[in-house]
Design a protein around this motif. Structure first.
Motif, PDB file in Angstrom:
ATOM      1  N   ASP A 121      40.186   7.716  43.391  1.00 34.33           N
ATOM      2  CA  ASP A 121      39.498   6.631  44.079  1.00 34.33           C
ATOM      3  C   ASP A 121      38.349   7.158  44.942  1.00 34.33           C
ATOM      4  O   ASP A 121      38.562   7.949  45.866  1.00 34.33           O
ATOM      5  N   ASN A 122      37.131   6.718  44.638  1.00 38.14           N
ATOM      6  CA  ASN A 122      35.960   7.193  45.376  1.00 38.14           C
ATOM      7  C   ASN A 122      35.944   6.717  46.824  1.00 38.14           C
ATOM      8  O   ASN A 122      35.532   7.452  47.721  1.00 38.14           O
ATOM      9  N   THR A 123      36.375   5.470  47.047  1.00 31.10           N
ATOM     10  CA  THR A 123      36.382   4.945  48.412  1.00 31.10           C
ATOM     11  C   THR A 123      37.310   5.765  49.289  1.00 31.10           C
ATOM     12  O   THR A 123      36.976   6.104  50.430  1.00 31.10           O
ATOM     13  N   ALA A 124      38.489   6.110  48.770  1.00 35.60           N
ATOM     14  CA  ALA A 124      39.438   6.932  49.519  1.00 35.60           C
ATOM     15  C   ALA A 124      38.828   8.296  49.836  1.00 35.60           C
ATOM     16  O   ALA A 124      38.958   8.807  50.955  1.00 35.60           O
ATOM     17  N   THR A 169      40.236   3.250  59.353  1.00 32.63           N
ATOM     18  CA  THR A 169      39.681   1.939  59.004  1.00 32.63           C
ATOM     19  C   THR A 169      38.468   2.132  58.096  1.00 32.63           C
ATOM     20  O   THR A 169      37.539   2.858  58.436  1.00 32.63           O
ATOM     21  N   LEU A 170      38.510   1.525  56.924  1.00 32.66           N
ATOM     22  CA  LEU A 170      37.388   1.653  55.992  1.00 32.66           C
ATOM     23  C   LEU A 170      36.136   0.996  56.545  1.00 32.66           C
ATOM     24  O   LEU A 170      36.191  -0.067  57.164  1.00 32.66           O
ATOM     25  N   THR A 226      39.758  -2.554  56.137  1.00 28.04           N
ATOM     26  CA  THR A 226      41.090  -2.227  55.622  1.00 28.04           C
ATOM     27  C   THR A 226      41.592  -0.952  56.283  1.00 28.04           C
ATOM     28  O   THR A 226      40.842   0.011  56.449  1.00 28.04           O
ATOM     29  N   LYS A 227      42.871  -0.935  56.630  1.00 26.43           N
ATOM     30  CA  LYS A 227      43.454   0.216  57.330  1.00 26.43           C
ATOM     31  C   LYS A 227      44.466   0.931  56.428  1.00 26.43           C
ATOM     32  O   LYS A 227      45.339   0.292  55.839  1.00 26.43           O
ATOM     33  N   LEU A 228      44.335   2.237  56.340  1.00 28.39           N
ATOM     34  CA  LEU A 228      45.271   3.075  55.598  1.00 28.39           C
ATOM     35  C   LEU A 228      45.466   4.380  56.341  1.00 28.39           C
ATOM     36  O   LEU A 228      44.581   4.817  57.091  1.00 28.39           O
ATOM     37  N   THR A 229      46.602   5.026  56.105  1.00 24.43           N
ATOM     38  CA  THR A 229      46.812   6.340  56.697  1.00 24.43           C
ATOM     39  C   THR A 229      46.099   7.389  55.852  1.00 24.43           C
ATOM     40  O   THR A 229      45.778   7.150  54.675  1.00 24.43           O
ATOM     41  N   LEU A 230      45.881   8.544  56.424  1.00 26.30           N
ATOM     42  CA  LEU A 230      45.266   9.632  55.667  1.00 26.30           C
ATOM     43  C   LEU A 230      46.152  10.064  54.504  1.00 26.30           C
ATOM     44  O   LEU A 230      45.657  10.473  53.455  1.00 26.30           O
ATOM     45  N   HIS A 231      47.472   9.965  54.691  1.00 21.67           N
ATOM     46  CA  HIS A 231      48.395  10.239  53.587  1.00 21.67           C
ATOM     47  C   HIS A 231      48.099   9.318  52.409  1.00 21.67           C
ATOM     48  O   HIS A 231      48.011   9.758  51.254  1.00 21.67           O
ATOM     49  N   GLN A 232      47.936   8.051  52.691  1.00 16.14           N
ATOM     50  CA  GLN A 232      47.670   7.069  51.641  1.00 16.14           C
ATOM     51  C   GLN A 232      46.321   7.324  50.978  1.00 16.14           C
ATOM     52  O   GLN A 232      46.188   7.210  49.757  1.00 16.14           O
ATOM     53  N   LEU A 233      45.336   7.659  51.777  1.00  7.96           N
ATOM     54  CA  LEU A 233      44.009   7.936  51.226  1.00  7.96           C
ATOM     55  C   LEU A 233      44.039   9.171  50.319  1.00  7.96           C
ATOM     56  O   LEU A 233      43.411   9.184  49.252  1.00  7.96           O
ATOM     57  N   ALA A 234      44.768  10.204  50.724  1.00  8.09           N
ATOM     58  CA  ALA A 234      44.877  11.418  49.921  1.00  8.09           C
ATOM     59  C   ALA A 234      45.530  11.111  48.575  1.00  8.09           C
ATOM     60  O   ALA A 234      45.079  11.577  47.518  1.00  8.09           O
ATOM     61  N   ARG A 235      46.577  10.319  48.607  1.00  4.00           N
ATOM     62  CA  ARG A 235      47.269   9.968  47.364  1.00  4.00           C
ATOM     63  C   ARG A 235      46.335   9.206  46.418  1.00  4.00           C
ATOM     64  O   ARG A 235      46.251   9.515  45.230  1.00  4.00           O
ATOM     65  N   LEU A 236      45.611   8.227  46.950  1.00  9.24           N
ATOM     66  CA  LEU A 236      44.698   7.435  46.116  1.00  9.24           C
ATOM     67  C   LEU A 236      43.553   8.285  45.565  1.00  9.24           C
ATOM     68  O   LEU A 236      43.134   8.114  44.417  1.00  9.24           O
ATOM     69  N   ALA A 237      43.058   9.203  46.376  1.00  8.49           N
ATOM     70  CA  ALA A 237      41.946  10.050  45.943  1.00  8.49           C
ATOM     71  C   ALA A 237      42.340  10.945  44.773  1.00  8.49           C
ATOM     72  O   ALA A 237      41.520  11.235  43.899  1.00  8.49           O
ATOM     73  N   ALA A 275      43.108  20.861  57.950  1.00  5.33           N
ATOM     74  CA  ALA A 275      42.766  20.353  59.282  1.00  5.33           C
ATOM     75  C   ALA A 275      44.001  19.813  59.977  1.00  5.33           C
ATOM     76  O   ALA A 275      44.184  20.009  61.191  1.00  5.33           O
ATOM     77  N   ALA A 276      44.878  19.143  59.229  1.00  8.94           N
ATOM     78  CA  ALA A 276      46.107  18.611  59.816  1.00  8.94           C
ATOM     79  C   ALA A 276      47.023  19.746  60.267  1.00  8.94           C
ATOM     80  O   ALA A 276      47.635  19.674  61.341  1.00  8.94           O
ATOM     81  N   GLU A 277      47.111  20.789  59.469  1.00  8.82           N
ATOM     82  CA  GLU A 277      47.972  21.918  59.830  1.00  8.82           C
ATOM     83  C   GLU A 277      47.447  22.648  61.059  1.00  8.82           C
ATOM     84  O   GLU A 277      48.217  23.239  61.827  1.00  8.82           O
ATOM     85  N   LEU A 278      46.141  22.589  61.256  1.00  6.54           N
ATOM     86  CA  LEU A 278      45.542  23.227  62.435  1.00  6.54           C
ATOM     87  C   LEU A 278      45.576  22.321  63.658  1.00  6.54           C
ATOM     88  O   LEU A 278      45.079  22.692  64.729  1.00  6.54           O
ATOM     89  N   GLY A 279      46.137  21.131  63.504  1.00  6.18           N
ATOM     90  CA  GLY A 279      46.264  20.209  64.632  1.00  6.18           C
ATOM     91  C   GLY A 279      45.002  19.432  64.953  1.00  6.18           C
ATOM     92  O   GLY A 279      44.911  18.797  66.006  1.00  6.18           O
ATOM     93  N   LYS A 280      44.041  19.441  64.047  1.00  2.95           N
ATOM     94  CA  LYS A 280      42.784  18.747  64.297  1.00  2.95           C
ATOM     95  C   LYS A 280      42.864  17.260  63.944  1.00  2.95           C
ATOM     96  O   LYS A 280      42.010  16.467  64.341  1.00  2.95           O
ATOM     97  N   THR A 281      43.861  16.893  63.171  1.00  2.00           N
ATOM     98  CA  THR A 281      44.098  15.493  62.829  1.00  2.00           C
ATOM     99  C   THR A 281      45.553  15.357  62.422  1.00  2.00           C
ATOM    100  O   THR A 281      46.306  16.344  62.418  1.00  2.00           O
ATOM    101  N   SER A 282      45.957  14.168  62.067  1.00  3.34           N
ATOM    102  CA  SER A 282      47.317  13.926  61.591  1.00  3.34           C
ATOM    103  C   SER A 282      47.249  13.096  60.320  1.00  3.34           C
ATOM    104  O   SER A 282      46.480  12.134  60.231  1.00  3.34           O
ATOM    105  N   LEU A 283      48.049  13.459  59.345  1.00  2.58           N
ATOM    106  CA  LEU A 283      48.060  12.716  58.087  1.00  2.58           C
ATOM    107  C   LEU A 283      48.638  11.314  58.266  1.00  2.58           C
ATOM    108  O   LEU A 283      48.453  10.452  57.404  1.00  2.58           O
ATOM    109  N   ASP A 284      49.311  11.087  59.375  1.00  2.00           N
ATOM    110  CA  ASP A 284      49.844   9.755  59.670  1.00  2.00           C
ATOM    111  C   ASP A 284      48.828   8.884  60.411  1.00  2.00           C
ATOM    112  O   ASP A 284      49.094   7.712  60.687  1.00  2.00           O
TER     113      ASP A 284
END
Length: 311
Positions: free
Chosen positions: A166-169, A130-131, A150-161, A117-126
Protein backbone atom coordinates in the motif's frame (compact mmCIF):
# COMPACT_ATOMS: atom_id res chain seq x y z
CA UNK A 1 41.22 -54.16 48.65
CA UNK A 2 38.22 -52.56 50.36
CA UNK A 3 39.72 -49.08 49.86
CA UNK A 4 40.24 -49.77 46.12
CA UNK A 5 36.65 -51.05 45.88
CA UNK A 6 35.39 -47.96 47.70
CA UNK A 7 37.17 -45.55 45.36
CA UNK A 8 36.00 -47.58 42.39
CA UNK A 9 32.39 -47.07 43.46
CA UNK A 10 33.03 -43.34 43.95
CA UNK A 11 34.51 -43.10 40.46
CA UNK A 12 31.48 -44.84 38.93
CA UNK A 13 29.11 -42.51 40.79
CA UNK A 14 31.03 -39.43 39.60
CA UNK A 15 31.00 -40.66 36.00
CA UNK A 16 27.27 -41.43 36.15
CA UNK A 17 26.57 -37.97 37.58
CA UNK A 18 28.61 -36.36 34.82
CA UNK A 19 26.76 -38.34 32.16
CA UNK A 20 23.43 -37.40 33.73
CA UNK A 21 24.45 -33.72 33.74
CA UNK A 22 25.49 -33.90 30.06
CA UNK A 23 22.20 -35.53 29.09
CA UNK A 24 20.22 -32.98 31.12
CA UNK A 25 22.19 -30.06 29.65
CA UNK A 26 21.67 -31.33 26.12
CA UNK A 27 17.95 -31.83 26.69
CA UNK A 28 17.66 -28.40 28.28
CA UNK A 29 19.59 -26.82 25.40
CA UNK A 30 17.49 -28.65 22.84
CA UNK A 31 14.30 -27.57 24.57
CA UNK A 32 15.43 -23.93 24.66
CA UNK A 33 16.44 -24.12 21.00
CA UNK A 34 13.03 -25.53 20.18
CA UNK A 35 11.32 -22.67 22.05
CA UNK A 36 13.45 -20.04 20.30
CA UNK A 37 12.72 -21.51 16.87
CA UNK A 38 9.00 -21.72 17.65
CA UNK A 39 8.96 -18.07 18.71
CA UNK A 40 10.82 -16.93 15.58
CA UNK A 41 10.03 -19.53 12.89
CA UNK A 42 11.08 -17.40 9.92
CA UNK A 43 14.62 -16.63 11.11
CA UNK A 44 17.76 -18.53 10.17
CA UNK A 45 18.69 -21.54 12.34
CA UNK A 46 22.16 -19.95 12.53
CA UNK A 47 20.70 -17.27 14.77
CA UNK A 48 20.07 -19.97 17.38
CA UNK A 49 23.46 -21.69 17.09
CA UNK A 50 22.02 -24.69 15.31
CA UNK A 51 23.92 -26.36 12.52
CA UNK A 52 21.91 -25.31 9.46
CA UNK A 53 23.77 -27.40 6.91
CA UNK A 54 21.66 -29.80 4.95
CA UNK A 55 22.79 -32.16 2.21
CA UNK A 56 25.16 -30.28 -0.07
CA UNK A 57 23.83 -29.67 -3.53
CA UNK A 58 25.74 -29.29 -6.78
CA UNK A 59 24.30 -26.13 -8.37
CA UNK A 60 26.33 -26.20 -11.60
CA UNK A 61 23.57 -27.88 -13.67
CA UNK A 62 21.00 -25.39 -12.34
CA UNK A 63 23.27 -22.44 -13.13
CA UNK A 64 23.72 -23.62 -16.71
CA UNK A 65 19.97 -24.11 -17.14
CA UNK A 66 19.22 -20.62 -15.83
CA UNK A 67 21.93 -18.94 -17.89
CA UNK A 68 20.39 -20.52 -20.99
CA UNK A 69 16.92 -19.37 -19.94
CA UNK A 70 18.00 -15.76 -19.38
CA UNK A 71 19.99 -15.68 -22.63
CA UNK A 72 16.74 -16.56 -24.40
CA UNK A 73 15.06 -13.31 -23.34
CA UNK A 74 14.34 -10.74 -26.07
CA UNK A 75 17.46 -8.90 -27.19
CA UNK A 76 18.15 -5.81 -25.12
CA UNK A 77 16.14 -6.98 -22.10
CA UNK A 78 17.59 -5.69 -18.83
CA UNK A 79 17.66 -8.23 -16.03
CA UNK A 80 19.29 -8.95 -12.71
CA UNK A 81 19.14 -12.32 -10.96
CA UNK A 82 20.49 -13.62 -7.66
CA UNK A 83 20.10 -16.95 -5.88
CA UNK A 84 21.67 -18.06 -2.61
CA UNK A 85 21.31 -21.42 -0.90
CA UNK A 86 21.19 -20.22 2.69
CA UNK A 87 22.45 -23.29 4.58
CA UNK A 88 25.82 -23.15 2.81
CA UNK A 89 25.96 -19.66 1.26
CA UNK A 90 26.42 -21.06 -2.25
CA UNK A 91 25.18 -18.43 -4.70
CA UNK A 92 24.77 -17.63 -8.37
CA UNK A 93 24.36 -14.34 -10.20
CA UNK A 94 23.21 -13.54 -13.70
CA UNK A 95 23.29 -9.95 -14.95
CA UNK A 96 24.18 -8.89 -11.42
CA UNK A 97 25.76 -5.59 -12.51
CA UNK A 98 22.48 -4.38 -14.00
CA UNK A 99 20.47 -2.03 -11.80
CA UNK A 100 16.73 -1.73 -12.32
CA UNK A 101 14.15 0.54 -10.72
CA UNK A 102 13.28 -0.80 -7.27
CA UNK A 103 9.72 0.56 -7.16
CA UNK A 104 7.87 -1.06 -4.25
CA UNK A 105 10.87 -3.18 -3.25
CA UNK A 106 12.00 -0.11 -1.35
CA UNK A 107 9.13 -0.55 1.13
CA UNK A 108 10.99 -3.31 2.95
CA UNK A 109 14.03 -1.19 3.95
CA UNK A 110 11.57 1.62 4.79
CA UNK A 111 9.74 -0.60 7.28
CA UNK A 112 13.08 -1.84 8.61
CA UNK A 113 14.02 1.79 9.32
CA UNK A 114 10.72 2.23 11.18
CA UNK A 115 11.40 -0.79 13.40
CA UNK A 116 14.95 0.39 14.00
CA UNK A 117 13.68 3.79 15.12
CA UNK A 118 11.22 2.07 17.46
CA UNK A 119 13.95 -0.10 18.94
CA UNK A 120 16.03 3.01 19.57
CA UNK A 121 13.12 4.59 21.44
CA UNK A 122 12.54 7.31 18.86
CA UNK A 123 8.95 6.20 18.24
CA UNK A 124 6.54 3.42 19.14
CA UNK A 125 4.90 0.97 16.78
CA UNK A 126 1.73 1.36 18.84
CA UNK A 127 1.66 5.07 18.12
CA UNK A 128 -1.39 6.27 16.21
CA UNK A 129 -0.80 8.15 12.97
CA UNK A 130 -3.36 10.36 11.23
CA UNK A 131 -3.31 10.24 7.44
CA UNK A 132 -2.89 13.54 5.63
CA UNK A 133 -3.85 14.55 2.09
CA UNK A 134 -0.21 14.28 1.02
CA UNK A 135 -0.12 10.63 2.18
CA UNK A 136 -2.98 9.53 -0.05
CA UNK A 137 -1.89 7.55 -3.12
CA UNK A 138 -4.25 5.34 -5.09
CA UNK A 139 -1.60 3.72 -7.30
CA UNK A 140 -1.33 0.62 -5.10
CA UNK A 141 -3.46 -0.38 -2.15
CA UNK A 142 -6.87 0.77 -0.95
CA UNK A 143 -6.04 2.69 2.22
CA UNK A 144 -6.30 5.99 0.34
CA UNK A 145 -10.04 5.41 -0.02
CA UNK A 146 -10.49 5.98 3.72
CA UNK A 147 -9.31 9.54 3.21
CA UNK A 148 -7.33 12.09 5.20
CA UNK A 149 -7.99 12.01 8.93
CA UNK A 150 -8.00 8.21 9.10
CA UNK A 151 -6.09 6.94 12.13
CA UNK A 152 -3.92 3.81 12.20
CA UNK A 153 -1.06 2.57 14.32
CA UNK A 154 2.42 2.27 12.87
CA UNK A 155 2.06 -1.50 13.27
CA UNK A 156 -0.98 -1.41 11.01
CA UNK A 157 0.73 0.83 8.48
CA UNK A 158 3.77 -1.48 8.34
CA UNK A 159 1.57 -4.50 7.72
CA UNK A 160 -0.34 -2.77 4.91
CA UNK A 161 2.85 -1.47 3.30
CA UNK A 162 4.29 -4.99 3.08
CA UNK A 163 1.30 -7.29 2.72
CA UNK A 164 -0.65 -5.15 0.25
CA UNK A 165 2.20 -2.93 -0.97
CA UNK A 166 0.00 0.00 0.00
CA UNK A 167 1.52 3.30 -1.15
CA UNK A 168 -0.50 5.43 1.25
CA UNK A 169 0.75 3.38 4.21
CA UNK A 170 4.33 3.72 2.96
CA UNK A 171 3.99 7.50 2.55
CA UNK A 172 2.63 7.82 6.10
CA UNK A 173 5.52 5.79 7.50
CA UNK A 174 8.08 7.84 5.60
CA UNK A 175 6.52 11.12 6.72
CA UNK A 176 6.63 9.96 10.33
CA UNK A 177 10.23 8.70 10.48
CA UNK A 178 11.85 11.18 8.10
CA UNK A 179 14.90 12.55 9.93
CA UNK A 180 14.63 10.15 12.91
CA UNK A 181 17.65 8.07 11.91
CA UNK A 182 21.08 9.28 10.95
CA UNK A 183 21.77 8.40 7.33
CA UNK A 184 24.57 6.06 8.43
CA UNK A 185 22.14 4.16 10.68
CA UNK A 186 19.51 3.51 8.01
CA UNK A 187 19.09 -0.03 6.70
CA UNK A 188 20.58 0.39 3.21
CA UNK A 189 23.57 2.29 4.57
CA UNK A 190 24.16 -0.34 7.26
CA UNK A 191 24.12 -2.99 4.54
CA UNK A 192 26.56 -0.92 2.44
CA UNK A 193 24.12 -0.72 -0.46
CA UNK A 194 24.57 2.24 -2.78
CA UNK A 195 21.43 4.38 -2.98
CA UNK A 196 21.52 5.34 -6.63
CA UNK A 197 18.79 7.14 -8.57
CA UNK A 198 17.63 7.00 -12.17
CA UNK A 199 15.21 9.71 -13.28
CA UNK A 200 14.35 10.31 -9.64
CA UNK A 201 13.67 6.61 -8.96
CA UNK A 202 15.74 4.37 -6.67
CA UNK A 203 17.60 1.64 -8.56
CA UNK A 204 19.16 -1.55 -7.24
CA UNK A 205 20.43 -4.93 -8.44
CA UNK A 206 19.22 -8.36 -7.35
CA UNK A 207 22.27 -9.24 -5.23
CA UNK A 208 22.05 -6.03 -3.21
CA UNK A 209 18.35 -6.48 -2.61
CA UNK A 210 18.88 -10.05 -1.49
CA UNK A 211 21.13 -8.59 1.22
CA UNK A 212 18.12 -6.70 2.57
CA UNK A 213 16.14 -9.92 2.91
CA UNK A 214 19.08 -11.83 4.37
CA UNK A 215 19.57 -9.16 7.03
CA UNK A 216 16.06 -10.03 8.20
CA UNK A 217 16.64 -13.76 7.93
CA UNK A 218 19.77 -13.47 10.08
CA UNK A 219 18.25 -10.75 12.32
CA UNK A 220 21.34 -8.61 11.79
CA UNK A 221 19.78 -5.15 11.50
CA UNK A 222 16.79 -5.23 13.83
CA UNK A 223 16.00 -7.64 16.67
CA UNK A 224 14.84 -11.22 16.29
CA UNK A 225 11.28 -10.26 17.15
CA UNK A 226 11.25 -7.34 14.71
CA UNK A 227 12.90 -9.36 11.94
CA UNK A 228 10.46 -12.22 12.37
CA UNK A 229 7.49 -9.86 12.37
CA UNK A 230 8.58 -8.15 9.15
CA UNK A 231 9.19 -11.51 7.48
CA UNK A 232 5.76 -12.66 8.64
CA UNK A 233 4.14 -9.70 6.91
CA UNK A 234 6.06 -10.59 3.76
CA UNK A 235 4.76 -14.18 3.86
CA UNK A 236 1.24 -12.70 3.71
CA UNK A 237 1.90 -10.76 0.52
CA UNK A 238 -1.17 -10.50 -1.70
CA UNK A 239 1.00 -10.87 -4.83
CA UNK A 240 0.76 -14.46 -6.11
CA UNK A 241 1.63 -14.27 -9.80
CA UNK A 242 5.40 -14.51 -9.58
CA UNK A 243 7.67 -16.39 -7.15
CA UNK A 244 4.83 -18.21 -5.41
CA UNK A 245 2.53 -18.98 -8.33
CA UNK A 246 3.76 -22.49 -9.10
CA UNK A 247 5.08 -23.45 -5.66
CA UNK A 248 3.19 -25.68 -3.20
CA UNK A 249 0.79 -23.63 -1.09
CA UNK A 250 2.33 -25.17 2.04
CA UNK A 251 5.71 -23.53 1.39
CA UNK A 252 6.16 -20.15 3.03
CA UNK A 253 7.72 -17.40 0.93
CA UNK A 254 8.61 -14.06 2.52
CA UNK A 255 8.69 -11.88 -0.58
CA UNK A 256 8.15 -8.40 -1.98
CA UNK A 257 7.41 -7.45 -5.56
CA UNK A 258 8.00 -4.25 -7.46
CA UNK A 259 6.08 -2.89 -10.45
CA UNK A 260 7.19 0.07 -12.55
CA UNK A 261 5.63 0.00 -15.98
CA UNK A 262 6.79 3.37 -17.28
CA UNK A 263 10.06 1.76 -18.37
CA UNK A 264 9.20 -1.86 -17.49
CA UNK A 265 11.00 -2.74 -14.31
CA UNK A 266 9.32 -5.76 -12.75
CA UNK A 267 10.65 -7.70 -9.77
CA UNK A 268 9.94 -10.22 -7.06
CA UNK A 269 12.44 -11.08 -4.35
CA UNK A 270 12.10 -13.27 -1.29
CA UNK A 271 13.19 -16.00 1.08
CA UNK A 272 11.74 -19.36 0.02
CA UNK A 273 11.38 -21.69 3.01
CA UNK A 274 11.81 -24.96 1.15
CA UNK A 275 11.78 -27.81 3.71
CA UNK A 276 15.23 -27.87 5.35
CA UNK A 277 16.63 -26.06 2.30
CA UNK A 278 15.74 -22.34 2.45
CA UNK A 279 17.10 -20.02 -0.18
CA UNK A 280 17.05 -16.37 -1.19
CA UNK A 281 15.85 -15.52 -4.68
CA UNK A 282 15.59 -12.17 -6.46
CA UNK A 283 14.52 -11.67 -10.07
CA UNK A 284 14.34 -8.28 -11.77
CA UNK A 285 13.22 -7.91 -15.39
CA UNK A 286 12.76 -5.13 -17.91
CA UNK A 287 9.75 -6.78 -19.55
CA UNK A 288 6.00 -6.04 -19.60
CA UNK A 289 4.21 -7.19 -16.48
CA UNK A 290 2.45 -10.25 -17.91
CA UNK A 291 5.66 -11.52 -19.54
CA UNK A 292 7.61 -10.92 -16.34
CA UNK A 293 5.00 -12.81 -14.31
CA UNK A 294 5.30 -15.89 -16.51
CA UNK A 295 9.10 -15.83 -16.62
CA UNK A 296 9.48 -15.38 -12.85
CA UNK A 297 6.96 -18.09 -12.02
CA UNK A 298 8.75 -20.55 -14.31
CA UNK A 299 12.21 -19.73 -12.92
CA UNK A 300 10.96 -19.95 -9.34
CA UNK A 301 9.45 -23.39 -9.94
CA UNK A 302 12.57 -24.60 -11.73
CA UNK A 303 14.75 -23.60 -8.78
CA UNK A 304 12.37 -25.03 -6.19
CA UNK A 305 12.23 -28.39 -7.96
CA UNK A 306 16.01 -28.52 -8.21
CA UNK A 307 16.65 -27.56 -4.58
CA UNK A 308 14.05 -29.95 -3.18
CA UNK A 309 15.36 -32.89 -5.15
CA UNK A 310 13.12 -33.10 -8.20
CA UNK A 311 16.26 -32.86 -10.33
Amino acid sequence: MKKRYFWGIIAVIVILNMLAWVVFARNDSAEQLKKNRAAHPLLSPRVFVENPNDILINFVPLRKQLEKKFSGLPEGTQYSFYFEYLPSGTSMRIGDDNELIAASLIKVPLVMNLYRAAELGKTSLDRTITLTESDLDGTYGSLWEKGAGTKLTLHQLARLALEESDNTAAHAIYSHIDGMLEESDQSLAQLDIDQNLQNGQAIINAKSYASVLKSLYYASYVSRQSSNEILTYLTHSTEHERLTKKLPSTVKVAHKNGVYNQVWSESDCGIVYAPKRPYALCIMLGLPEHESNTFMADVSKQIFDYVTGAK
